[in-house]
Design a protein around this motif. Structure first.
Motif, PDB file in Angstrom:
ATOM      1  N   SER A  45       0.868  -1.187   0.000  1.00 53.50           N
ATOM      2  CA  SER A  45       0.000   0.000   0.000  1.00 53.50           C
ATOM      3  C   SER A  45       0.900   1.230   0.000  1.00 53.50           C
ATOM      4  O   SER A  45       2.094   1.142   0.296  1.00 53.50           O
ATOM      5  N   VAL A  46       0.329   2.352  -0.319  1.00 53.34           N
ATOM      6  CA  VAL A  46       1.104   3.591  -0.328  1.00 53.34           C
ATOM      7  C   VAL A  46       1.676   3.860   1.062  1.00 53.34           C
ATOM      8  O   VAL A  46       2.844   4.220   1.205  1.00 53.34           O
ATOM      9  N   MET A  98       0.154   1.627  -8.414  1.00 54.19           N
ATOM     10  CA  MET A  98      -0.373   0.797  -7.345  1.00 54.19           C
ATOM     11  C   MET A  98      -1.715   0.209  -7.769  1.00 54.19           C
ATOM     12  O   MET A  98      -2.399   0.756  -8.630  1.00 54.19           O
ATOM     13  N   VAL A 102      -3.244   4.599  -7.273  1.00 56.02           N
ATOM     14  CA  VAL A 102      -2.258   5.643  -7.005  1.00 56.02           C
ATOM     15  C   VAL A 102      -1.080   5.445  -7.949  1.00 56.02           C
ATOM     16  O   VAL A 102      -0.643   4.333  -8.204  1.00 56.02           O
ATOM     17  N   TRP A 104       2.835   6.851  -8.720  1.00 55.06           N
ATOM     18  CA  TRP A 104       4.013   7.629  -8.327  1.00 55.06           C
ATOM     19  C   TRP A 104       4.865   7.772  -9.577  1.00 55.06           C
ATOM     20  O   TRP A 104       5.192   6.796 -10.225  1.00 55.06           O
TER      21      TRP A 104
END
Length: 113
Positions: A45-46, A98, A102, A104
């Motif tokens: 997870s983030v 993700m 999400v 990045w």
């Protein structure tokens, strides 16, 4: 997720002399999760990824980008401004996507930028 993330995490963890179990215990997750992330079977997870980076003393940029993870030199390098004629295409930037949506993305082309 980029293929090198798990390998980079393992590299940093072993360089710091940490076992899977000690890192997992410090983060409040299972050693199995850490192992699966390192071999690329699952994505953290983030919040777990952020906690791992913080606990290991590296930035997310170092994990995603091409910034060396070796200990910093005693004298900080003077950043040079990017050449105005340098063009980087979106496909050239390292990305971690993700499962929860999400994304990045390393946007700076200069280390520390």
């Amino acid at each position: 997720m980029t293929e090198g993330l798990g390998a980079k995490l393992r590299e940093v963890r072993t360089a710091k002399g940490m076992s899977l179990r000690s890192l997992a215990q410090a983060l409040g997750v299972s050693a199995s999760l850490i192992s699966q992330v390192e071999i690329g079977k699952t994505q953290p997870s983030v919040s777990t990824l952020f906690a791992m980076a913080n606990h290991l003393g590296v930035s997310l940029d170092e994990l995603v980008g091409n910034v060396p993870t070796a200990s910093p030199s005693p004298v900080a390098p003077v950043p040079t401004p990017p050449d105005a004629s340098t063009v980087r295409r979106a496909a050239e930037y390292p990305v971690i996507e993700m499962e929860n949506g999400v994304r990045w993305e390393k946007l700076a082309s200069v280390p520390g930028g």
